[in-house]
Scaffold this motif. Structure first.
Motif, PDB file in Angstrom:
ATOM      1  N   PHE A  93     -20.887 -30.168  29.752  1.00 14.55           N
ATOM      2  CA  PHE A  93     -20.855 -29.410  28.361  1.00 14.55           C
ATOM      3  C   PHE A  93     -19.269 -29.272  28.232  1.00 14.55           C
ATOM      4  O   PHE A  93     -18.762 -29.657  26.900  1.00 14.55           O
ATOM      5  CB  PHE A  93     -21.752 -28.227  28.204  1.00 14.55           C
ATOM      6  CG  PHE A  93     -23.125 -28.689  27.860  1.00 14.55           C
ATOM      7  CD1 PHE A  93     -23.431 -28.833  26.582  1.00 14.55           C
ATOM      8  CD2 PHE A  93     -24.069 -28.246  28.874  1.00 14.55           C
ATOM      9  CE1 PHE A  93     -24.804 -29.056  26.259  1.00 14.55           C
ATOM     10  CE2 PHE A  93     -25.299 -28.688  28.564  1.00 14.55           C
ATOM     11  CZ  PHE A  93     -25.673 -29.009  27.416  1.00 14.55           C
ATOM     12  N   TRP A  94     -18.682 -28.637  29.201  1.00 13.89           N
ATOM     13  CA  TRP A  94     -17.281 -28.325  28.788  1.00 13.89           C
ATOM     14  C   TRP A  94     -16.195 -29.437  28.681  1.00 13.89           C
ATOM     15  O   TRP A  94     -15.205 -29.373  28.239  1.00 13.89           O
ATOM     16  CB  TRP A  94     -16.866 -27.245  29.985  1.00 13.89           C
ATOM     17  CG  TRP A  94     -17.320 -25.874  29.685  1.00 13.89           C
ATOM     18  CD1 TRP A  94     -18.270 -25.592  28.677  1.00 13.89           C
ATOM     19  CD2 TRP A  94     -17.286 -24.833  30.614  1.00 13.89           C
ATOM     20  NE1 TRP A  94     -18.565 -24.172  29.089  1.00 13.89           N
ATOM     21  CE2 TRP A  94     -17.995 -23.707  29.988  1.00 13.89           C
ATOM     22  CE3 TRP A  94     -16.381 -24.541  31.436  1.00 13.89           C
ATOM     23  CZ2 TRP A  94     -17.902 -22.452  30.642  1.00 13.89           C
ATOM     24  CZ3 TRP A  94     -16.403 -23.360  32.280  1.00 13.89           C
ATOM     25  CH2 TRP A  94     -17.104 -22.343  31.937  1.00 13.89           C
ATOM     26  N   LEU A  95     -16.822 -30.605  29.148  1.00 12.31           N
ATOM     27  CA  LEU A  95     -15.919 -31.852  28.804  1.00 12.31           C
ATOM     28  C   LEU A  95     -15.552 -32.060  27.483  1.00 12.31           C
ATOM     29  O   LEU A  95     -14.497 -32.711  27.084  1.00 12.31           O
ATOM     30  CB  LEU A  95     -16.589 -33.115  29.860  1.00 12.31           C
ATOM     31  CG  LEU A  95     -15.793 -34.385  29.605  1.00 12.31           C
ATOM     32  CD1 LEU A  95     -14.474 -34.309  30.028  1.00 12.31           C
ATOM     33  CD2 LEU A  95     -16.640 -35.355  30.153  1.00 12.31           C
TER      34      LEU A  95
ATOM     35  N   VAL B 249     -12.659 -30.038  25.977  1.00 15.76           N
ATOM     36  CA  VAL B 249     -11.511 -30.697  26.725  1.00 15.76           C
ATOM     37  C   VAL B 249     -11.121 -31.551  26.179  1.00 15.76           C
ATOM     38  O   VAL B 249      -9.940 -32.149  25.547  1.00 15.76           O
ATOM     39  CB  VAL B 249     -11.852 -30.816  28.160  1.00 15.76           C
ATOM     40  CG1 VAL B 249     -10.540 -31.415  28.856  1.00 15.76           C
ATOM     41  CG2 VAL B 249     -12.178 -29.660  28.659  1.00 15.76           C
ATOM     42  N   LEU B 250     -12.006 -32.824  25.859  1.00  7.65           N
ATOM     43  CA  LEU B 250     -11.534 -34.011  25.277  1.00  7.65           C
ATOM     44  C   LEU B 250     -10.895 -33.844  23.635  1.00  7.65           C
ATOM     45  O   LEU B 250     -10.028 -34.411  23.332  1.00  7.65           O
ATOM     46  CB  LEU B 250     -12.837 -34.974  25.205  1.00  7.65           C
ATOM     47  CG  LEU B 250     -13.101 -35.511  26.678  1.00  7.65           C
ATOM     48  CD1 LEU B 250     -14.181 -36.458  26.603  1.00  7.65           C
ATOM     49  CD2 LEU B 250     -11.853 -36.043  27.310  1.00  7.65           C
ATOM     50  N   ALA B 251     -11.979 -33.023  23.208  1.00  7.98           N
ATOM     51  CA  ALA B 251     -11.578 -32.675  21.725  1.00  7.98           C
ATOM     52  C   ALA B 251     -10.418 -31.973  21.787  1.00  7.98           C
ATOM     53  O   ALA B 251      -9.367 -32.332  20.547  1.00  7.98           O
ATOM     54  CB  ALA B 251     -12.565 -31.911  21.272  1.00  7.98           C
TER      55      ALA B 251
ATOM     56  N   CYS C  80     -20.875 -26.032  22.528  1.00  8.74           N
ATOM     57  CA  CYS C  80     -20.739 -26.794  23.930  1.00  8.74           C
ATOM     58  C   CYS C  80     -20.311 -25.918  25.036  1.00  8.74           C
ATOM     59  O   CYS C  80     -20.804 -25.660  26.002  1.00  8.74           O
ATOM     60  CB  CYS C  80     -19.922 -28.038  23.948  1.00  8.74           C
ATOM     61  SG  CYS C  80     -20.430 -29.567  23.182  1.00  8.74           S
ATOM     62  N   LEU C  81     -19.213 -24.823  24.641  1.00 12.14           N
ATOM     63  CA  LEU C  81     -18.717 -23.916  25.530  1.00 12.14           C
ATOM     64  C   LEU C  81     -19.745 -22.997  26.007  1.00 12.14           C
ATOM     65  O   LEU C  81     -19.931 -22.589  27.084  1.00 12.14           O
ATOM     66  CB  LEU C  81     -17.514 -23.151  24.917  1.00 12.14           C
ATOM     67  CG  LEU C  81     -16.240 -24.195  24.870  1.00 12.14           C
ATOM     68  CD1 LEU C  81     -15.329 -23.140  23.844  1.00 12.14           C
ATOM     69  CD2 LEU C  81     -15.551 -24.536  26.141  1.00 12.14           C
TER      70      LEU C  81
ATOM     71  N   THR D 146      -7.363 -26.134  24.643  1.00  9.82           N
ATOM     72  CA  THR D 146      -6.522 -25.120  23.836  1.00  9.82           C
ATOM     73  C   THR D 146      -6.829 -24.140  23.201  1.00  9.82           C
ATOM     74  O   THR D 146      -7.955 -24.392  22.228  1.00  9.82           O
ATOM     75  CB  THR D 146      -5.435 -26.379  22.887  1.00  9.82           C
ATOM     76  OG1 THR D 146      -5.197 -27.621  23.690  1.00  9.82           O
ATOM     77  CG2 THR D 146      -4.466 -25.602  21.942  1.00  9.82           C
ATOM     78  N   GLY D 147      -6.105 -22.898  23.224  1.00  5.83           N
ATOM     79  CA  GLY D 147      -6.495 -21.845  22.385  1.00  5.83           C
ATOM     80  C   GLY D 147      -7.346 -20.833  23.136  1.00  5.83           C
ATOM     81  O   GLY D 147      -7.417 -19.853  22.761  1.00  5.83           O
TER      82      GLY D 147
END
Length: 280
Positions: A23-25, A28-30, A45-46, A177-178
């Motif tokens: 889910f966290w991928l 990361v990609l975004a 997703c997080l 990020t963030g």
């Protein structure tokens, strides 16, 4: 407590990490501009991924002993009888540690000491963090994990190993990020997760494997990050506050590790705290 485990440890960790990282991928990609994904979808997703340890624990518990094992395991979250020392520690230890670190930082060139949340909002914030902030999502899983890990090693060593695993479980968040983790030095975060896991396992093992107290410790830790600007999100990247916070928790963890009964007198093949004694 499980009298025996039929599920291989790798199965639990595989499910926990597999669900979470899958889910966290997407966020990361975004965050890297590789995948177009809205902010709402990233948050979904997080949140979904954070339940990897929860799902893994209950699947493993069911494989170990069917629905009776699942009911017994879930019931540990209702074990509210705990020593007052542990209860107060679960509520106050990490917020006080964070306050000490931020007070020190304020006297060494950091921002003025301040509480970032109004006192009237504290009860609601605590409830939100308990139910949705990671405590429920994770602590059932880490409770199952500590039971497995300490079968073949001392409870203290198992807690340290789990602290490392816990820290590594968060790795994808450092690339989004963030998010809070993206501002942290990973080494300092790992020190913090190992230290805090030693403290949480102390409470868990000393109170008849109460998952409830683990939930309270985890919530207290998350509350500390909301009460104070422990992590510097500015362009200064001054993380002395977080590093100090982690080091204070580490000192507390070392004191517990070398003095707590559960870490000194329990044989490797049995979980601590299964007798009727609540207070040390």
């Amino acid at each position: 407590m499980h009298s025996s485990f039929r599920t291989p440890a790798w199965f639990y960790f595989g499910v926990a990490f597999g669900i979470t990282w899958a889910f966290w991928l997407f966020p990361v990609l975004a965050s890297r501009g590789i995948l177009p994904l809205g902010q709402g979808a990233q948050l979904a997703c997080l949140f979904a991924g954070s339940f990897g340890p929860f799902v893994g624990a209950f699947l493993a518990a069911y494989r170990d002993g069917g629905w009776p094992a699942v009911r017994e395991f879930a019931g540990r979250s209702l074990r509210y009888r705990m020593g007052p020392i542990y209860f107060l520690a679960a509520l106050l230890l990490t917020p006080v540690a964070a306050a000490l670190s931020m007070a020190w930082l304020a006297s060494h060139g950091g921002p003025p000491f301040a509480i970032a949340v109004s006192l009237s909002h504290l009860p609601l914030l605590y409830l939100e963090l308990l139910l949705f902030g990671g405590s429920v999502n994770e602590e059932f899983g880490w409770a199952y994990a500590i039971d497995r890990l300490q079968q073949r090693q001392s409870l203290l060593r198992a807690a340290v190993v789990l602290g490392v695993i816990w820290g590594c479980w968060h790795i994808p968040l450092f690339f989004v990020t963030g998010l809070t983790q993206s501002f942290m030095p990973f080494w300092a975060f790992l020190v913090f997760t190992v230290a805090l896991r030693i403290v949480i396992v102390w409470g868990y093992a000393s109170n008849r494997q109460s998952i409830l107290i683990a939930l309270l410790f985890h919530t207290g830790s998350n509350l500390a990050f909301n009460l104070f600007e422990v992590v510097d999100r500015s362009s200064r990247h001054d993380q002395r506050g977080f590093i100090g916070y982690g080091l204070i928790v580490l000192v507390i963890a070392l004191l517990i590790a070398f003095s707590a009964r559960c870490y000194q007198r329990v044989p490797p093949n049995s979980i601590a705290g299964t007798d009727d004694k609540v207070l040390e």
